[in-house]
Design a protein around this motif. Structure first.
Motif, short mmCIF file in Angstrom:
data_model
loop_
_atom_site.label_atom_id
_atom_site.label_comp_id
_atom_site.label_asym_id
_atom_site.label_seq_id
_atom_site.Cartn_x
_atom_site.Cartn_y
_atom_site.Cartn_z
N THR A 83 21.19 -17.28 -92.48
CA THR A 83 22.30 -16.61 -93.06
C THR A 83 22.31 -15.26 -92.52
N SER A 84 21.56 -14.60 -91.68
CA SER A 84 21.51 -13.27 -91.26
C SER A 84 22.79 -12.91 -90.30
N VAL A 85 23.36 -11.86 -90.71
CA VAL A 85 24.72 -11.14 -89.83
C VAL A 85 24.24 -10.38 -88.93
N THR A 86 23.03 -10.13 -88.44
CA THR A 86 22.56 -8.90 -87.58
C THR A 86 23.40 -8.95 -86.30
N SER A 87 23.86 -10.15 -85.73
CA SER A 87 24.81 -10.13 -84.49
C SER A 87 26.15 -9.49 -84.75
N LEU A 88 26.66 -9.63 -85.96
CA LEU A 88 28.12 -9.09 -86.27
C LEU A 88 27.88 -7.68 -86.52
N THR A 89 26.77 -7.34 -87.21
CA THR A 89 26.54 -5.75 -87.60
C THR A 89 26.26 -5.24 -86.15
N GLY A 90 25.53 -5.82 -85.28
CA GLY A 90 25.31 -5.33 -83.96
C GLY A 90 26.60 -5.05 -83.08
N ARG A 91 27.65 -5.86 -83.30
CA ARG A 91 28.80 -5.82 -82.60
C ARG A 91 29.48 -4.50 -83.41
N ARG A 92 29.41 -4.28 -84.43
CA ARG A 92 30.02 -3.09 -85.15
C ARG A 92 29.41 -2.00 -84.68
N ILE A 93 28.18 -2.03 -84.68
CA ILE A 93 27.33 -0.64 -84.40
C ILE A 93 27.85 -0.29 -82.71
N ASP A 94 27.68 -1.34 -81.92
CA ASP A 94 28.41 -1.29 -80.58
C ASP A 94 29.59 -0.36 -80.45
N ARG A 95 30.66 -0.80 -81.27
CA ARG A 95 32.00 -0.16 -81.15
C ARG A 95 31.73 1.19 -81.92
N LEU A 96 31.09 1.45 -82.76
CA LEU A 96 30.87 2.92 -83.24
C LEU A 96 30.20 3.60 -82.00
N ILE A 97 29.20 3.26 -81.51
CA ILE A 97 28.64 3.93 -80.35
C ILE A 97 29.45 4.22 -79.11
N MET A 98 30.48 3.39 -78.82
CA MET A 98 31.41 3.23 -77.83
C MET A 98 32.41 4.60 -78.22
N ALA A 99 32.84 4.49 -79.58
CA ALA A 99 33.80 5.34 -80.02
C ALA A 99 33.01 6.92 -79.90
N GLY A 100 31.81 6.75 -80.57
CA GLY A 100 31.05 8.05 -80.19
C GLY A 100 31.05 8.58 -78.99
N LEU A 101 30.74 7.91 -78.06
CA LEU A 101 30.54 8.19 -76.76
C LEU A 101 32.03 8.82 -76.06
N VAL A 102 32.96 7.96 -76.43
CA VAL A 102 34.28 8.52 -76.09
C VAL A 102 34.59 9.97 -76.68
N VAL A 103 34.13 10.13 -77.90
CA VAL A 103 34.38 11.40 -78.47
C VAL A 103 33.55 12.48 -77.74
N VAL A 104 32.28 12.22 -77.22
CA VAL A 104 31.42 12.89 -76.39
C VAL A 104 32.00 13.38 -75.16
N VAL A 105 32.51 12.25 -74.35
CA VAL A 105 33.15 12.69 -73.30
C VAL A 105 34.66 13.58 -73.47
N VAL A 106 35.23 13.28 -74.29
CA VAL A 106 36.45 14.25 -74.85
C VAL A 106 36.09 15.59 -74.89
N VAL A 107 34.83 15.81 -75.83
CA VAL A 107 34.50 17.03 -76.10
C VAL A 107 33.98 17.84 -74.75
N LEU A 108 33.37 17.01 -73.93
CA LEU A 108 32.58 17.89 -72.79
C LEU A 108 33.94 18.09 -71.67
N VAL A 109 34.90 17.17 -71.63
CA VAL A 109 35.96 17.41 -70.77
C VAL A 109 36.72 18.86 -71.31
N ALA A 110 36.95 18.66 -72.57
CA ALA A 110 37.88 19.68 -73.07
C ALA A 110 37.03 21.06 -73.09
N GLU A 111 35.96 21.06 -73.31
CA GLU A 111 35.16 22.25 -73.04
C GLU A 111 35.30 22.79 -71.92
N ARG A 112 35.13 22.06 -70.90
CA ARG A 112 35.14 22.38 -69.31
C ARG A 112 36.56 22.78 -68.98
#
Length: 612
Positions: A83-112
């Protein structure tokens, strides 16, 4: 091992670690901005970083041991794998990581884009041109420090002299340390009562470290708090509080200076440690009178107080009544009497003779007292015209306190007077490295560069000087310097455009006479000379300057008669006639050589003097 790695992936430990690092980086960026706006000390951001680093293993352990389920957080061993949902949790974490990385790129570009790397500013270029010369005596990297005025916490403005005096004593002690560049009193005290952060002060003074503190004096009790701060990190390298009796003030000063040297780990002049003054039995009341006199003298010079010299003298004399063998009080009197000679409140003879007497008394008590050595050197240069004696005194003082701004500046002036402009440039630059707010050092450097015909180096120095003087005065200085440069280059038409409509200053009249003489207008040139003659006769001054102008326009005989008057008036500038480029046509004239001999001056140098 492979199964362990697969288990890490299944439990989303790696994903959680990546998400934690991305979130941590974003948190640090937000903290950097907020802490800067709130003027939070630099160590706070490092503390956040440390906590985040320490938190990473805890987060990884938590991700391994627990699992997010539809019913909430459970221990991993209590969850049925079917009944484990680790794969579903993993996909959610992946989306959070991608969103975070997008924010990182935006911050770096804006700073530049919004905050591109700044090109070297005019101010920075000026500072580099002024304070990083090829002529510096040593090329070994130095450590640097500014001693900010200790804050008077006594609740009584009358005790301001004590906190200022303590600051200056510490500054002088640290200035004795080899390879330690100590910002001068003039520059450090420019920040007195100003609400500026330590990094901002360090940037202005171009130092790596700042010593600051406070003083509380109540009767015979004193509390001194001192802290040494690293400018780059705005963090404390050392701090201490001293609760002592007033009679223990000398020992406290020594302890603070030694602690600072130890914290900075600088190489000392002696392997035995910081060479502190030998402690003799001192009268504390006499010391306080000396500090009052010094305070009055330094404040008076800045605010143009009419009677500051006489009030300082009174304090020094009271100190000597309490302690007849107090060398610093004699050195203070030597400074004061020398100033009275310059202001003409005493005759040149009386002022300089008294200054010499006081300096010699101080040196009889303490042969290595820098204040007395510099006072004596000034007398030897400006009144005795004893060039070799003056040089020995200046060098003796600088051997004891290598980063003394006043010693470096006045020795630069000596070198220029002695016809050694290339050497003078180096010492003026060293003076500005420890005292970047000293206008006289900038003007001395400009004069040395003119004499050495290093014209390309003058503009950045002029820009730095502009920050220290009023705009009208600076405009006149710029015109005067450029005018003289054009005269040296033989560009008289261009120089004529820089003459004021109604010349009134001595330098303006001198330049106007020389320029119009070379432009073939002897009548106009003579008119300016007549004004110079009238001023010199009325004030019984400027005879030496007048003589240089007269030689330049071809009136050598008249020039010699005014040099005779300059000798009789014992003008300060007479001591440099042997190296004055305007007087070069007289260098082999027997009458000129006779004047030098009567004055006890050496013959002109064999090598031609640059700059004329």
């Amino acid at each position: 091992m492979q199964s362990f790695f697969e288990e890490l992936k299944r439990r989303n430990v790696i994903r959680v670690g990546l998400l934690y690092m991305v979130a941590g980086w974003l948190l640090l960026q937000v903290g950097d901005v907020l802490f800067g706006l709130l003027d939070v000390p630099g160590w706070a951001l490092r503390l956040v970083l440390g906590l985040l680093v320490l938190g990473l293993p805890l987060v990884l352990i938590f991700a391994w041991a627990y699992e997010m389920t539809p019913e909430g957080l459970k221990r991993e061993r209590d969850v049925d794998r079917s009944t484990s949902v680790t794969s579903l949790t993993g996909r959610r974490i992946d989306r959070l990581i991608m969103a975070g990385l997008v924010v990182v790129v935006v911050v770096l570009v804006a700073e530049r884009l919004l905050f591109p790397p700044e090109p070297v500013s005019t101010e920075a270029a000026t500072a580099e041109a002024v304070s990083s010369p090829a002529e510096t005596v040593e090329d070994t990297p130095e450590k640097s420090i500014a001693v900010l005025p200790f804050v008077n916490m006594s609740g009584d403005e009358d005790n301001e002299y004590f906190s200022d005096g303590l600051t200056e004593e510490l500054l002088n002690l640290l200035a004795k340390v080899e390879r330690l560049r100590v910002s001068s009193r003039t520059s450090s005290f420019a920040f007195k009562d100003k609400d500026m952060s330590i990094p901002s002060v360090g940037k202005e003074l171009k130092v790596e470290n700042v010593l600051e503190g406070s003083v509380r004096k109540a009767g015979t009790k004193i509390r001194i708090t001192a802290q040494l701060i690293d400018v780059a990190t705005d963090s404390h390298l050392w701090s201490e509080t001293y609760d002592r009796e007033l009679d223990d003030i000398f020992r406290v000063q020594d302890e603070i200076a030694s602690a600072v040297v130890d914290a900075l780990k600088v190489r000392l002049l002696s392997e035995d440690g910081l060479q502190l003054p030998e402690q003799r039995e001192q009268n504390t009341t006499a010391y306080l009178e000396y500090l009052r006199g010094r305070h009055v003298y330094e404040i008076g010079k800045n605010v143009r107080d009419d009677d500051f010299i006489s009030r300082a003298i009174a304090h020094y004399q009271r100190a000597l009544e309490l302690d007849p063998d107090y060398p610093l009080a004699y050195a203070g009197l030597a400074d004061a009497y020398g100033m009275l000679a310059i202001t003409r409140d005493l005759t040149m003879e009386e002022g300089y003779q008294r200054s010499r007497e006081m300096a010699q008394k101080a040196l009889a008590l303490d042969p290595d007292l820098v204040e007395a050595l510099l006072a004596l050197a000034d007398v030897q240069l400006e009144y005795d015209w004893d060039m070799r004696g003056a040089e020995a005194s200046y060098l003796h003082a600088l051997s004891i306190r290598p980063s003394d701004a006043e010693g470096l500046r006045t020795y630069g002036y000596f070198l220029l007077s002695d016809g050694r402009p290339e050497e003078a440039v180096g010492y003026y630059r060293k003076a500005l490295a420890v005292d970047p707010m000293q206008a006289r050092a900038y003007t001395g450097l400009i004069s040395s560069l003119l004499r050495a015909e290093r014209f390309d180096e003058i503009p950045p120095v002029m820009d730095a000087l502009a920050a220290q003087v009023d705009p009208p005065e600076m405009d006149a200085t710029r015109r005067s310097v450029l005018r003289w440069q054009l005269i040296l280059q033989g560009q008289y038409l261009e120089a004529a455009e820089l003459i004021p409509e109604q010349p009134a200053r001595i330098s303006d009249l001198q330049d106007a006479a020389i320029i119009h003489h070379h432009l073939g207008d002897p009548g106009l040139a003579q008119g300016y000379v007549d004004q110079l003659v009238r001023i010199a006769e009325e004030r019984q001054r400027f005879f030496t300057l007048l003589a240089g102008t007269l030689v330049e326009i071809g009136l050598s005989d008249t020039a010699l008669s005014y040099l005779e008057k300059g000798l009789e008036a014992h003008e300060v500038l007479f001591g440099s006639i042997r190296t004055d480029p305007l007087l070069r046509p007289l260098y082999h004239d027997p009458r000129f050589l006779g004047l030098l001999e009567r004055a006890g001056l050496e013959p002109p140098p064999d090598e031609p003097v640059v700059g004329g």
